[in-house]
Design an enzyme around this catalytic site. Structure first.
Site, short mmCIF file in Angstrom:
data_model
loop_
_atom_site.label_atom_id
_atom_site.label_comp_id
_atom_site.label_asym_id
_atom_site.label_seq_id
_atom_site.Cartn_x
_atom_site.Cartn_y
_atom_site.Cartn_z
CG HIS A 3 61.49 64.42 59.79
ND1 HIS A 3 60.55 65.28 59.27
CD2 HIS A 3 62.64 65.12 59.84
CE1 HIS A 3 61.11 66.45 59.01
NE2 HIS A 3 62.39 66.38 59.35
CG ASP B 22 57.25 64.24 59.06
OD1 ASP B 22 57.47 63.96 60.25
OD2 ASP B 22 58.07 64.82 58.32
N GLY C 268 67.24 71.78 59.46
CA GLY C 268 67.10 72.63 60.64
C GLY C 268 65.77 73.35 60.68
CB SER D 23 62.84 69.28 60.08
OG SER D 23 63.43 68.90 58.87
N GLY D 24 59.94 70.57 60.99
CA GLY D 24 59.02 70.73 62.11
C GLY D 24 58.49 72.13 62.27
#
Length: 840
Positions: A643, A696, A788, A790-791
């Protein structure tokens, strides 16, 4: 027969017989005998010369390692003796001086005579060596007892108590008989000592006498920085003038991780006496956590021992003399309404043998609130319930060990805080804040805990022990999103059936268990107990055969698949330091998931330390700065979330050249130790669903490989069979917003998370959970994975000593919202795709 005698190194005589001409032999035979005798004599002479070199000259002139001469049964004790009526001569500090030699020989003879009074000690006694003198006059010594293999059963009888009692009885006898000896000893100590740490002071190899002055001087380990040699035995005796103490700091420290092999030990003495040990350290220390120690007097001993064949760079140390007042002065009266005070020399190690007392006085109508923001007084063999060595004492209670939080309040306007360190083993100590408060209104607009500390009202009855004494969770009425424990506590429903006794009475786990004679499958189904390890897969997921070594032919979801297609039925078989596969493929790719730096626990904050999460990556998009996180899985590949790159209204997000990766970063505004690499390719999972966030996950190939360092390391990828059970505590990291709608963090943040039962999580997310997702709730109140982050990775520590990545920060409702868990991409369900795409 005529005989000649050879006196060996230990004073024993060996008889050597030769043939004489009394026997009638032929002249040829006589000549042959003569030649034989000559050869035999030469051989014996060579042996004798070797023995003299080995036990006399080598011992005195190049004693690189005493342990080379000691068998496995060598028992060594060290300590000091205090002499009276002996004037201190500066020449005693020179081990090659006549003054040192004369006094050392006399004392060594005294020790030998005393050991003769105990039949066991006399039988195995080998030698004593006086290694140093200091003002006082103190003599530092060690004694060695060698026990043959056939007598090893007597080893337990060689105790410190026996050796010390023998020496003390000898001194009493000397005093009672009014001995005419010119040496009078009033005090003696003896401590069992690692034989590797004792040295002959006449040894020249890696043995140093140093004088500390106000200007700092340098010590380097042998071979620094290329690597120290194995089997090193080094010792540094450091002295300062009588009114000074010695401060030693290590700007660089990188020793092998196993302290039984390689270590640095530091003593508040000139003898390696354990009762005078300041600390013993190994491993690698980051710049943010340097080793810095201080003596209590004007002497210090540093030992460096290496036994492994692993060669690390070693250490750089700086030593200097500091005023004794800086070491001994502490405590006092604190009369301001608030303030900060610390243990002596904090954050350096506090010195041995120090006592301090602070008296905090606030206005008469107030009381004192005391909070320790850092507390570390750990010592080998200390029961923290007793704290009989180093401690802080407040209101009659002693505290020691390591504490994540310690909050206290007084009952009057005066509070005494005492600090005590004994003669051995020191640590970083403490830092504390205090403040005055009005007992009539102790916490304006906040909840007052029974301990006197204040917390936000919203933290009351939320299932978290924010007060530390559970007072914020008592007498609560449970909300609909909470579970009502049988003991009256309220806990988040997210914690039900996570195999952790959150209620304290087990009531949150009662309805989750199968019957007494039943087995619970991984999916929650209950089966008869006898299905376990019956060589048939009865549970749909195969969990009934997952850890059965008697089921070699069975492959299930929980089996580890070896490279040769064999299955290993053992939970989390990979990288556990045991070769389970016949081709050893379960241990083949395990150079990952380690943190080179040894790190302290940080109390009261969530800022990450340098090198604490070396696999964390910051991804910057165009000129927007940090946008997403990622993790390092190899020199050229990063793992992140789809995403971050698949965005409908921003096709630029999927363009690799728009992204830069920053590895080894802690502070967004600092590039120290950071490796910046361009992104060459972005691979999003083909099944990624932007509506549901299923699959994801994304892979980023770097334009050039990373160079692994102390702050840049790969995380371990789990096998598809790896189990991260509900209730397991893991960590999530990132620079995301620290609150909903807030700005991104400048410093890397960390938060402990707790894996949540899938069934419970699916219920609270209203059925949005898929098998590629994993839920966790946060144990660090108010900190959550947020925009922020994310991942970024969620990582878990296994007993094998490795960190594994369990999840990738994916989605959630807001940040740190009540009963709204964070949702992560489940790496175990996606690891086969990762390996296929990257070839890792």
């Amino acid at each position: 027969m005529n005989s000649t005698r050879y006196e060996g190194h230990n004073g024993h005589h060996e008889r050597i017989d030769f043939l004489t001409n009394k026997e009638k032999v032929s002249s040829k035979r006589k000549f042959g005998i003569l030649i034989g005798v000559l050869v035999a004599f030469l051989i014996l002479a060579a042996v004798a010369a070797f023995l003299v070199w080995l036990f006399v000259y080598k011992d005195a002139d190049s004693e690189a390692s005493l342990s080379k001469h000691l068998g496995p049964s060598a028992q060594v004790f060290s300590g000091h003796m205090k002499l009276v009526d002996v004037p201190y001569n500066q020449k005693l500090e020179n081990t090659n001086s006549k003054e040192f030699e004369d006094l050392a020989v006399k004392l060594e003879a005294v020790l030998k005579e005393n050991y003769k009074k105990d039949p066991l000690l006399e039988k195995y006694y080998t030698k004593s060596v006086v290694s140093a003198f200091s003002e006082g006059v103190k003599a530092y010594y060690w004694s060695q007892f060698d026990i043959p293999v056939e007598d090893l059963e007597v080893v337990p009888e060689f105790s410190e108590e026996r050796v010390l009692e023998t020496l003390e009885n000898g001194l009493k006898e000397q005093r009672s008989m009014g001995s005419d000896s010119d040496i009078k000893i009033t005090e003696v100590t003896a401590s069992f000592t690692d034989p590797r740490m004792v040295r002959n002071p006449r040894a020249n190899e890696c043995f140093y006498h140093l004088e500390a002055e106000e200007k700092a001087k340098q010590i380097l380990s042998p071979g620094y920085p290329k690597g120290y040699p194995p089997k090193s035995r080094c010792q540094w005796q450091i002295r300062a003038s009588e009114d000074k103490a010695i401060l030693v700091s290590f700007p660089f420290f990188h020793i092998e991780d196993d302290c039984s092999d390689d270590f640095v030990s530091i003593f508040d003495s000139l003898s390696p006496d354990d009762s005078q040990a300041i600390t013993e350290k190994c491993g690698q220390r980051p710049p943010s956590n340097p080793l810095e120690v201080t003596s209590s007097g004007n002497i210090m001993l540093i030992n460096f021992i290496t036994d492994s064949n692993v060669q690390r760079p070693g250490f750089e140390a700086m030593y200097e003399a500091i005023p004794m007042s800086k070491v001994k002065t502490c405590g006092g009266v604190l009369s301001a309404n608030k303030g900060v005070f610390t243990s002596p020399l904090h954050p350096s190690f506090y010195p041995p043998a120090v006592d301090c007392k602070w008296t905090i006085k606030v206005p008469a109508e107030n009381m004192v609130r005391l909070k320790f923001t850092m507390f570390r007084m750990k010592e080998p063999g200390v029961d923290i319930r007793v704290c009989h060595k180093d401690y802080v004492e407040v209101m009659g209670t002693k505290y020691c060990g390591e504490m994540s939080s310690l909050d206290l309040t007084s009952s009057t306007n005066v509070l005494d805080v005492s600090f005590h360190s004994d003669e051995s083993y020191t640590d970083k100590g403490f830092s504390a804040t205090y403040s005055a408060y009005d007992p009539a209104n102790p916490c304006p607009n906040k909840f007052a805990c029974a301990s006197g500390i204040c917390i936000g009202k919203e933290l009351q009855c939320d299932g978290w022990n924010d007060c530390g004494d559970m007072s914020d969770e008592m007498k609560c009425k449970c909300e609909k999103d909470q579970y009502s424990c049988e003991n009256g506590l309220c806990k988040p429903r997210l914690w039900v059936c996570d195999r952790v006794n959150d209620c304290g009475d087990g009531s949150d786990e009662k309805s989750c268990s199968c019957g007494v004679n039943e087995w619970r499958c991984g999916d929650g189904l209950c089966m008869p107990q006898d299905v376990v390890c019956d060589k048939k897969v009865d549970c749909e997921d195969g969990s009934d055969e997952a850890s059965c070594k008697t089921s070699p032919g069975i492959c299930s979801d929980f089996s580890f698949k070896c490279q040769n297609t064999e299955c290993v039925n053992k939970v989390n078989a990979e990288c556990d330091r045991v070769n389970d596969c016949s081709d050893n493929s379960d241990e083949a790719k395990c150079d990952c998931g380690t943190r080179p730096y040894k790190l302290n626990r940080i109390v009261g904050g969530q800022n990450a330390e340098t090198g604490e999460w070396p696999w964390q990556v910051s991804l910057h998009f165009l000129t927007y700065g940090h946008v997403c996180g990622a993790s390092i899985i190899s020199e050229k590949w990063l793992l992140s979330a789809s995403h971050c790159f698949v965005v409908n209204n921003s096709p630029q997000n999927h363009v690799p050249s728009n992204w830069q990766s920053y590895s080894g970063m802690q502070n967004q505004y600092s590039q120290d130790g950071v490796q910046r690499k361009a992104v060459k390719r972005i691979i999003s999972h083909p099944d990624y669903n932007q509506m549901t966030f299923d699959y994801d996950i994304a892979l980023l190939e770097l334009s050039e490989p990373l160079k692994f360092t102390n702050t840049i390391q790969p995380i371990c990828l789990p096998a598809s069979s790896h189990v991260f059970p509900a209730g397991m505590a893991c960590w999530v990291t990132g620079w995301g917003a620290q609150r909903e709608g807030g700005a991104k963090a400048q410093l890397l943040q960390k938060a402990m998370v707790k894996i949540i039962n899938d069934t419970v999580c699916n219920m609270v997310t209203e059925g949005q959970l898929t098998s590629r997702m994993l839920c966790s709730g946060f144990l660090a109140g108010g900190v959550d994975a947020c925009q922020g982050d994310s991942g970024g990775p969620m990582v878990c520590f296994e007993e094998s000593g490795k960190w594994f990545q369990a999840g990738i920060v994916s989605w959630g409702e807001g940040c740190a919202r009540r009963n709204k868990p964070g949702v992560y991409s489940r790496v175990t369900k996606l690891v086969d795709w990762i390996k296929t795409e990257t070839g890792i």
